[in-house]
Enzyme design. Structure first.
Site, PDB file in Angstrom:
ATOM      1  NE  ARG A  32      10.190   1.861   5.096  1.00 20.21           N
ATOM      2  CZ  ARG A  32       9.187   2.594   4.625  1.00 20.21           C
ATOM      3  NH1 ARG A  32       8.876   3.729   5.186  1.00 20.21           N
ATOM      4  NH2 ARG A  32       8.482   2.168   3.607  1.00 20.21           N
ATOM      5  NE  ARG A  80       5.888  -0.603   6.451  1.00 22.99           N
ATOM      6  CZ  ARG A  80       5.444   0.003   5.362  1.00 22.99           C
ATOM      7  NH1 ARG A  80       5.020   1.225   5.411  1.00 22.99           N
ATOM      8  NH2 ARG A  80       5.395  -0.646   4.236  1.00 22.99           N
ATOM      9  CG  ASP A  82       5.025   4.373   5.949  1.00 23.78           C
ATOM     10  OD1 ASP A  82       5.775   4.804   5.063  1.00 23.78           O
ATOM     11  OD2 ASP A  82       3.841   4.051   5.746  1.00 23.78           O
ATOM     12  CG  ASP A 142       2.636   7.383   4.066  1.00 20.94           C
ATOM     13  OD1 ASP A 142       3.733   7.155   3.513  1.00 20.94           O
ATOM     14  OD2 ASP A 142       1.837   6.489   4.396  1.00 20.94           O
TER      15      ASP A 142
HETATM   16  N1  ROI Z   1      -1.725  -1.403   8.768  1.00 27.66           N
HETATM   17  C1  ROI Z   1      -1.888  -0.545   9.784  1.00 27.66           C
HETATM   18  N2  ROI Z   1      -2.770  -0.830  10.752  1.00 27.66           N
HETATM   19  N3  ROI Z   1      -1.173   0.622   9.858  1.00 27.66           N
HETATM   20  C2  ROI Z   1      -0.264   0.940   8.894  1.00 27.66           C
HETATM   21  O1  ROI Z   1       0.385   2.002   8.979  1.00 27.66           O
HETATM   22  C3  ROI Z   1      -0.074   0.050   7.809  1.00 27.66           C
HETATM   23  N4  ROI Z   1       0.807   0.307   6.806  1.00 27.66           N
HETATM   24  C4  ROI Z   1       0.994  -0.539   5.794  1.00 27.66           C
HETATM   25  C5  ROI Z   1       0.201  -1.821   5.645  1.00 27.66           C
HETATM   26  C6  ROI Z   1       1.139  -3.015   5.559  1.00 27.66           C
HETATM   27  C7  ROI Z   1      -0.613  -1.713   4.370  1.00 27.66           C
HETATM   28  N5  ROI Z   1      -0.705  -2.013   6.769  1.00 27.66           N
HETATM   29  C8  ROI Z   1      -0.843  -1.127   7.785  1.00 27.66           C
HETATM   30  O2  ROI Z   1       1.859  -0.253   4.833  1.00 27.66           O
END
Ligand code: ROI
Length: 158
Positions: free
Chosen positions: A82, A91, A94, A96
């Site tokens: 990342r 990325r 991610d 969360d």
């Molecule tokens: N859009 C989708 N479909 N999935 C994500 O995990 C995701 N994550 C983000 C942004 C760019 C807002 N869009 C995303 O951070």
């Protein structure tokens, strides 16, 4: 021991492989077991001009404290290449923290429940696969009510 739900997302460098590798890495964290992983889903990025994302949700049981888990997840993100160039940029991985047991957490580094999860079909539908049907978030919102207000539209289940 707390039941924790983690949202996984990737839109670079073989996203499906990134998610599989992250699931393995989370299963190996100290004091932590991977209880269940959802299916993988693809969807367009919420921001235009980025590749499509693959997303999933994992249920973990952990003895780590919230900020210990956050540090461990950020280390996995970094291990998987990342780069933090722009805030909402594409990325490789991610991770969360969506929910941490029944805890409401409001700290500079960590807010739980995740502040935008109710708006994101790519979080709510995989979460519903691995959470109890009658799940109520620490802030009293029912998962079923959030799902009812968030169309499945645009998600593709792999
Ligand atoms: N859009 C989708 N479909 N999935 C994500 O995990 C995701 N994550 C983000 C942004 C760019 C807002 N869009 C995303 O951070």
């Amino acid at each position: 021991m707390e039941r924790v739900y983690i949202g996984l997302g990737s839109n670079l460098s073989a996203p499906d492989a990134q998610l599989r590798s992250a699931l393995q890495a989370m299963a190996q964290l100290p004091g932590t077991a991977l209880a269940q992983a959802s299916s993988f889903y693809t969807s367009d990025s919420l921001l235009p001009g980025q590749p499509r994302y693959t997303n999933a949700v994992a249920a973990l049981d952990t003895r780590l404290a919230p900020l210990e888990l956050l540090d461990a997840l950020q280390a996995i993100e970094n291990d998987q290449g990342r780069e933090r160039k722009e805030r909402w940029g594409p990325r490789t991985l991610d991770l969360d923290i969506l929910l941490f047991g029944d805890q409401l957490i409001d700290q500079p580094r960590l807010k739980v429940p995740h502040y935008q999860m109710h708006l994101r079909a790519f979080v709510l539908y995989p979460l519903a696969e691995v959470a109890p049907q009658d799940l109520v978030l620490a802030d009293k919102r029912a998962l079923s009510a959030l799902l009812a207000q968030c169309p499945f539209e645009g998600l593709e289940r792999l």
